[in-house]
Every structure is written in C-alpha cells, then in structure tokens.
Design a protein around this motif. Sequence first.
Motif, PDB file in Angstrom:
ATOM      1  N   ALA A 168       0.829  -1.198   0.000  1.00 30.47           N
ATOM      2  CA  ALA A 168       0.000   0.000   0.000  1.00 30.47           C
ATOM      3  C   ALA A 168       0.871   1.258   0.000  1.00 30.47           C
ATOM      4  O   ALA A 168       1.811   1.360   0.797  1.00 30.47           O
ATOM      5  CB  ALA A 168      -0.918  -0.007   1.219  1.00 30.47           C
ATOM      6  N   ASN A 228      -0.387  -4.441   4.687  1.00 30.72           N
ATOM      7  CA  ASN A 228      -1.327  -4.096   3.624  1.00 30.72           C
ATOM      8  C   ASN A 228      -0.701  -4.402   2.268  1.00 30.72           C
ATOM      9  O   ASN A 228       0.216  -3.707   1.832  1.00 30.72           O
ATOM     10  CB  ASN A 228      -1.707  -2.619   3.715  1.00 30.72           C
ATOM     11  N   LEU A 236      -6.570  -4.338  -2.466  1.00 32.83           N
ATOM     12  CA  LEU A 236      -5.978  -4.266  -1.127  1.00 32.83           C
ATOM     13  C   LEU A 236      -6.368  -5.470  -0.271  1.00 32.83           C
ATOM     14  O   LEU A 236      -7.544  -5.825  -0.188  1.00 32.83           O
ATOM     15  CB  LEU A 236      -6.432  -2.984  -0.430  1.00 32.83           C
ATOM     16  N   GLU A 238      -5.742  -6.600   3.710  1.00 34.97           N
ATOM     17  CA  GLU A 238      -5.228  -6.245   5.030  1.00 34.97           C
ATOM     18  C   GLU A 238      -5.022  -7.541   5.813  1.00 34.97           C
ATOM     19  O   GLU A 238      -5.981  -8.192   6.228  1.00 34.97           O
ATOM     20  CB  GLU A 238      -6.210  -5.325   5.744  1.00 34.97           C
ATOM     21  N   SER A 264     -10.964  -8.813   3.511  1.00 31.99           N
ATOM     22  CA  SER A 264      -9.674  -9.412   3.155  1.00 31.99           C
ATOM     23  C   SER A 264      -9.717 -10.927   3.292  1.00 31.99           C
ATOM     24  O   SER A 264      -9.051 -11.648   2.542  1.00 31.99           O
ATOM     25  CB  SER A 264      -8.563  -8.834   4.035  1.00 31.99           C
TER      26      SER A 264
END
Length: 290
Positions: A168, A228, A236, A238, A264
């Motif tokens: 990220a 991330n 994305l 997490e 996630s």
Amino acid sequence: MTIDRAGLADFLRRRRESMQPEDVGLPRGPRRRTSGLRREEAALLCHMSTDYYSRLERERGPHPSEQMIASIAQGLHLSLDERDHLFRLAGHRPPPRGATSDHISPGLLRVLDRLDDTPAEIVSELGETLRQNALGVALTGDTTGYTGPARSIVYRWFTDPATRRRYAPEDHGFLSRMFTSGAREIATLRGPGSRAAQLTELLLERSDEFRKLWEQHEVGLRPDDGKNFVHPELGLLELNCQTLVDPGQSHYLHIFTAVPGSESYEKLQLLAVLGGDAHRGIADPWLRRP
C-alpha cells in the motif's frame, strides 16, 4: 576429498525411502505401493532429472557439484548434520552454518508444507525469500528466483520500483525507514566484510533515498502485525503476519492471515482459487522451479 559413491548412494536411497509424500506436501494417491518417495519425486524435490538422481543412487554418473549437493540436501529435508555428511560423501567440504546459510531446517519446512490454506514464506535475515507456498506466490509473486543482491527485498525496495507495487502506498515511507533500520542493525551485528555490510555498501552507492535514511541512524523499527498488500487482481488485502523463528539459522517463517468475515478474508479465499489455478497438481511452487 574424494567422492564415496557407495556411501552416497546408500545414504540417498535410505533417506528417500524414509520419507513419506505427506512429509513434503505431495499427495499420496490411492494406489501407492512404494515405501517412501519414488525416485522421480525425490528428483523433482531436488531440482534435477530422474535419470541424474537415479544414477547417483546406482553409484554412477558425474561427480555432483556443491550446488547440486546443496539442492539435494534441501530437497530431502536433511538436518544440518545430515547435510554436512552428504557433502563429505560427495567429496566436498560442508558449507558454513548460521546466518549465512540458505539451508532450511526440516522442522521449519514441515510447518510450511502443511500450510496450504494461507500465504506463507521462509526468509533469511537479509530478506531473501528461501521458500514460498503456492498462496505466498499468488500474494507477492515468485520472489525465490532472484540472484545476487537482488535476492534481498531490502535491495529491491530501493533499486527496483516494481517491488513497491505489492504494498500500500501509504506504507512506503515507514517501510523504507524500517528496511534501512534493519539493514543497519544486521550489518552492525555481523560486522565489516559480512554479506549484510556488503549489501548496505551497495545501497549507499546506488540509492539516494537509502543514503538519506541511513544518515538518520534510526534503529529498532519493527513491522506492525498488520500488513497491507496490493494484489494486481484483488486489490488491497489487510493481513496479519505471524512469525516463527529458527534462531540457529536466522530464518523466519512468515504466515499471513486475515480476520474471519472481513473483506480481506474473502479475498484470501479468491486468492486460493487463483493460486490453485496457477499451481494445480503441485502442492509446493518450489517444485516447479528448474
């Protein structure tokens, strides 16, 4: 030192026959009659042709190189004592143990081999990826094939912009500081002339960002449990990172998980499908390497 072909053949054969498919993440299959691993399975694990491996067990073939013996030692999940014994049988001096060794302990490999539902990887203290499972490759790409200083994610972070795409953007600044802090600590621990010191010298020459951060002399920065990742298809993720440490070899097994029920977590399920499509029929992506 001269090769002991009879001893080498006997040791390889007995070690192969003592291993079970489940020990290395391979399916047993309903019609299996072989006691232990088949020669073709052992050869696959050791990154060589079945013919070459078979000739070693039959006391024939060329004198195997140190690189080949190291590959056999890792493929057959040998302990350090067994690895050293194998090197001597093959007529080579055993490589050093400790932080500079790439030989992964059998215990750490057994844990990784059983992690088929979440991303995991084994790395060295310099951030060199030594082994990944299929989901680890699906998450970050295959990072085991680099050579030279590029084996280290610290080196790639500061010299190859593509490395940062999997992380990220809001984390890049902290990761740069953390990698620099870790590089300083390892270089100080291992001392002048060490691989860690050589890596930092290269980065000081080749990266303005690393050089500026190095001048700040930060130490003690540690990664958060949360990481991330940015996947090219899923976006994305997490994830939490748990780490098992082999202090004798300075190797780290990173295991990435997501909170059940989270977005996630759902993406990890999709990642498993992507990883399965890419590596169908092979439990460990290491087995696909040339």
